[in-house]
Design an enzyme around this catalytic site. Structure first.
Site, PDB file in Angstrom:
ATOM      1  N   SER A  22       0.832  -1.209   0.000  1.00 25.39           N
ATOM      2  CA  SER A  22       0.000   0.000   0.000  1.00 25.39           C
ATOM      3  C   SER A  22       0.866   1.258   0.000  1.00 25.39           C
ATOM      4  CB  SER A  22      -0.951  -0.006   1.200  1.00 25.39           C
ATOM      5  OG  SER A  22      -0.229  -0.162   2.410  1.00 25.39           O
ATOM      6  N   ASN A 109      -1.930  -2.549  13.284  1.00 21.20           N
ATOM      7  CA  ASN A 109      -3.385  -2.383  13.278  1.00 21.20           C
ATOM      8  C   ASN A 109      -3.823  -1.117  14.018  1.00 21.20           C
ATOM      9  OD1 ASN A 109      -3.136  -4.776  11.984  1.00 21.20           O
ATOM     10  ND2 ASN A 109      -4.039  -6.035  13.592  1.00 21.20           N
ATOM     11  N   THR A 154     -40.449  24.501 -10.779  1.00 21.23           N
ATOM     12  CA  THR A 154     -40.718  23.140 -10.315  1.00 21.23           C
ATOM     13  C   THR A 154     -40.902  22.334 -11.596  1.00 21.23           C
ATOM     14  OG1 THR A 154     -43.107  23.442 -10.224  1.00 21.23           O
ATOM     15  CG2 THR A 154     -41.897  23.951  -8.213  1.00 21.23           C
ATOM     16  N   HIS A 155     -40.448  21.100 -11.575  1.00 25.08           N
ATOM     17  CA  HIS A 155     -40.477  20.257 -12.780  1.00 25.08           C
ATOM     18  C   HIS A 155     -39.752  20.931 -13.942  1.00 25.08           C
ATOM     19  CE1 HIS A 155     -43.695  18.102 -10.615  1.00 25.08           C
ATOM     20  NE2 HIS A 155     -44.117  19.320 -10.327  1.00 25.08           N
ATOM     21  N   SER A 276     -13.807  25.004 -27.351  1.00 31.46           N
ATOM     22  CA  SER A 276     -13.929  23.762 -28.122  1.00 31.46           C
ATOM     23  C   SER A 276     -12.732  23.664 -29.055  1.00 31.46           C
ATOM     24  CB  SER A 276     -15.222  23.805 -28.927  1.00 31.46           C
ATOM     25  OG  SER A 276     -15.126  22.950 -30.044  1.00 31.46           O
ATOM     26  N   LYS A 282     -17.464  28.376 -29.288  1.00 29.06           N
ATOM     27  CA  LYS A 282     -17.958  27.752 -28.055  1.00 29.06           C
ATOM     28  C   LYS A 282     -17.304  28.282 -26.780  1.00 29.06           C
ATOM     29  CE  LYS A 282     -20.607  25.046 -27.543  1.00 29.06           C
ATOM     30  NZ  LYS A 282     -20.626  23.573 -27.585  1.00 29.06           N
ATOM     31  N   ASN A 284     -17.717  26.775 -22.942  1.00 32.56           N
ATOM     32  CA  ASN A 284     -18.416  25.665 -22.286  1.00 32.56           C
ATOM     33  C   ASN A 284     -18.259  25.690 -20.766  1.00 32.56           C
ATOM     34  OD1 ASN A 284     -19.306  24.554 -24.735  1.00 32.56           O
ATOM     35  ND2 ASN A 284     -17.356  23.484 -25.028  1.00 32.56           N
ATOM     36  N   GLU A 289     -20.036  20.894 -15.347  1.00 31.51           N
ATOM     37  CA  GLU A 289     -20.341  19.532 -15.800  1.00 31.51           C
ATOM     38  C   GLU A 289     -19.531  18.499 -15.025  1.00 31.51           C
ATOM     39  OE1 GLU A 289     -21.224  19.677 -20.436  1.00 31.51           O
ATOM     40  OE2 GLU A 289     -19.584  20.980 -19.864  1.00 31.51           O
ATOM     41  N   TYR A 316      -9.145  -6.810  13.021  1.00 23.48           N
ATOM     42  CA  TYR A 316      -8.502  -6.305  11.808  1.00 23.48           C
ATOM     43  C   TYR A 316      -8.513  -7.377  10.725  1.00 23.48           C
ATOM     44  CZ  TYR A 316      -5.225  -4.477   8.458  1.00 23.48           C
ATOM     45  OH  TYR A 316      -4.670  -4.033   7.280  1.00 23.48           O
ATOM     46  N   GLN A 321      -7.306  -2.264   4.482  1.00 21.14           N
ATOM     47  CA  GLN A 321      -6.332  -1.436   3.760  1.00 21.14           C
ATOM     48  C   GLN A 321      -7.011  -0.688   2.597  1.00 21.14           C
ATOM     49  OE1 GLN A 321      -2.224  -2.863   3.112  1.00 21.14           O
ATOM     50  NE2 GLN A 321      -2.776  -2.949   0.954  1.00 21.14           N
ATOM     51  N   LYS A 324      -8.169   3.482   2.283  1.00 15.43           N
ATOM     52  CA  LYS A 324      -7.444   4.717   1.988  1.00 15.43           C
ATOM     53  C   LYS A 324      -7.736   5.315   0.620  1.00 15.43           C
ATOM     54  CE  LYS A 324      -3.985   2.815   4.901  1.00 15.43           C
ATOM     55  NZ  LYS A 324      -4.977   1.757   5.107  1.00 15.43           N
TER      56      LYS A 324
HETATM   57  N1  ARG Z   1      -0.971  -1.335   5.098  1.00 15.32           N
HETATM   58  C1  ARG Z   1      -1.814  -2.048   5.998  1.00 15.32           C
HETATM   59  C2  ARG Z   1      -3.146  -1.281   6.136  1.00 15.32           C
HETATM   60  O1  ARG Z   1      -3.212  -0.207   5.666  1.00 15.32           O
HETATM   61  C3  ARG Z   1      -1.125  -2.192   7.294  1.00 15.32           C
HETATM   62  C4  ARG Z   1      -1.752  -3.115   8.273  1.00 15.32           C
HETATM   63  C5  ARG Z   1      -1.233  -4.475   8.125  1.00 15.32           C
HETATM   64  N2  ARG Z   1      -1.563  -5.216   9.266  1.00 15.32           N
HETATM   65  C6  ARG Z   1      -1.513  -6.499   9.282  1.00 15.32           C
HETATM   66  N3  ARG Z   1      -1.883  -7.102  10.349  1.00 15.32           N
HETATM   67  N4  ARG Z   1      -1.120  -7.165   8.224  1.00 15.32           N
HETATM   68  O2  ARG Z   1      -4.136  -1.739   6.669  1.00 15.32           O
END
Ligand code: ARG
Length: 461
Positions: A22, A109, A154-155, A276, A282, A284, A289, A316, A321, A324
């Site tokens: 990650s 964790n 409205t509408h 455009s 144009k 725009n 949008e 966990y 993961q 994010k």
């Molecule tokens: N990159 C992982 C996450 O964002 C780290 C946690 C990993 N923990 C584990 N017990 N393997 O969740």
């Protein structure tokens, strides 16, 4: 080298690293991870698990890592699967055996959950500030609109004239609720998970309360299993963003409509419109949008993440993961959309003549005729039917409504002023309505709301 090498005779496969890493996206948590580690090390020293000397070594290493990350000299190793691993590895390189004590009583964790909450506190507040700035533009536009009116729809059919300020403020209040939602969501997320360990706490004399206080969290977790599995704050943020983006999308759709030639209500500044590649004439409304278009993607971030969560048992699971990328994406895209729409609105030129011409149809005062009859004792249902008939005759015979009204015994010349251009909006006198008195009162309330938000967001007033 992995963090778990003791138990493993073999190193990780390339495919495993490629699939499970990650680092490519959680680098954004670097400074928050460092902050969590600083508080953790300080706590370890306070409870006697690190000597003062060891703590100093680790703090110095953490500072150095911070500098390296900021100036771009930090070197990532092939086995750094995430930012947390990378930082711990580097701290251990720099601080030796003291660095190897950094992870005492801690798991990734609780570490990851802590870093993400610290990140969320800062970024969520920043996005709320962007919503606030857009609200400031809406209030300024409402004030500048003065007594300009336009059709309310409205509408998407012309319904009743409203003050343009009233229309702008309708958007303002929707965004005010979004700021309330941010405040609520950020308050609920203000809990430190650090000290929960992998899931069950620790045999070591950790001090999660002290860590929480040092990190500026309002409180610590109550349940270590909940602490490491709870991503409610991510789901809530994705919802708050999705709904605010839906509000932006609605505004964007109106900008698209208002800026078309057929409406001609709004002229976009060159800096906030696009051309455009083929059609030289144009201009725009691409910002509007995309504000509309990106809404689908942000709703997708929310829906996708809820689906990630739905099958997870305690505590966990690596699935977490996946919290994010949707969060980062939604925060980034939403913030960009807020800024672009605020700039577009602040620089756009309204065209009062076009707005008012569209509002000044005699038929749009039909309900005023009915209410005029109501004030003379006619039951509303009868008055509605009566005026409906008159409008039908006017439309069918192509006779202007005022000519018909003039000759009606129960209406007559006294009712004619109701059909004058601009008269209908002046007659919207009920509280919260679209007329001047209630809009003036609304503007005072909107200003007070901005002041209140400024205090919470700690913005210079
Ligand atoms: N990159 C992982 C996450 O964002 C780290 C946690 C990993 N923990 C584990 N017990 N393997 O969740």
């Amino acid at each position: 080298m992995t963090l778990w090498q003791g138990r493993f005779a073999e190193g990780p496969a390339d495919e495993l690293l490629a699939f499970t890493e990650s680092l490519s996206f959680d680098r954004r948590l670097a400074l928050d991870d460092l902050a969590g580690s600083r508080a953790h090390v300080a706590m370890l020293a306070r409870v006697g698990l690190l000597t003062g000397e060891e703590a100093t070594l680790v703090h110095t290493a953490l500072d150095r890592v911070g500098t390296e990350l900021l100036d771009g000299t930090f070197e990532f190793a092939p086995a750094d699967e995430d930012i947390h691993t990378a930082i711990e590895r580097r701290v251990t390189e720099l601080a030796g055996p003291a660095g190897a004590k950094l992870h005492t009583g801690r798991s990734r964790n609780d570490q990851v959950a802590t870093a993400l909450r610290l990140f969320f506190r800062r970024e969520g507040t920043d996005v709320a500030r962007h919503v606030h700035r857009l609200q400031q533009v809406l209030v300024a536009s409402a004030e500048a609109a003065d007594d300009v009116y336009l059709p309310g729809y409205t509408h998407l059919q012309r319904a009743q004239p409203v003050l343009l300020a009233h229309h702008f403020l309708a958007h303002f209040w929707a965004f005010a609720r979004d700021v309330e939602r941010w405040r609520d969501a950020l308050g609920r997320a203000d809990v430190s998970p650090l000290g929960a360990g992998a899931l069950a706490g620790s045999s070591l004399p950790l001090d999660p309360d002290g860590v929480a206080a040092e990190l500026g969290f309002a409180r610590r977790f109550d349940n270590s299993m909940d602490a490491v599995s709870d991503r409610d704050f991510v789901a809530e943020a994705l919802f708050v963003i999705s709904l605010a983006q839906v509000h932006l999308s609605r505004l964007g759709e109106e900008i698209v409509l208002w800026s078309r030639d057929e409406f001609g209500f709004l002229r976009l500044a060159d800096a906030y419109s696009t051309g455009s590649s083929m059609l030289p004439q144009k201009k725009n409304p691409d910002i509007a949008e995309l504000a509309r278009g990106k809404t689908g993607r942000l709703i997708g971030d929310l829906a996708g993440f809820l689906a990630t969560l739905k099958g997870l048992p305690l505590a966990y699971n690596r699935d977490l993961q996946e919290d994010k990328e949707p969060l980062f994406d939604a925060l980034d895209q939403h913030r960009l959309a807020l800024g672009a729409i605020a700039g577009l609105l602040a620089s756009a030129e309204i065209v009062p003549a076009r707005m008012q011409a569209a509002a000044d149809t005699q038929h749009s005062a039909a309900v005023d005729l009915a209410e005029w009859l109501v004030q003379r004792g006619v039951p509303f249902r009868d008055a509605h039917a009566r005026v409906g008939e008159l409008v039908r005759h006017s439309a069918e015979r192509g006779v202007p409504l005022d000519e018909i009204v003039l000759t009606e015994p129960d209406l007559g010349p006294d009712a004619l002023p109701l059909l004058e251009p601009g008269a209908a909006v002046l007659r919207r006198t009920s509280p919260g309505g679209a007329g001047p008195a209630s809009v003036a009162e609304q503007l005072i309330k909107a200003r007070a709301r901005l002041d209140e938000q400024e205090r919470w967001l700690q913005l210079p007033g």
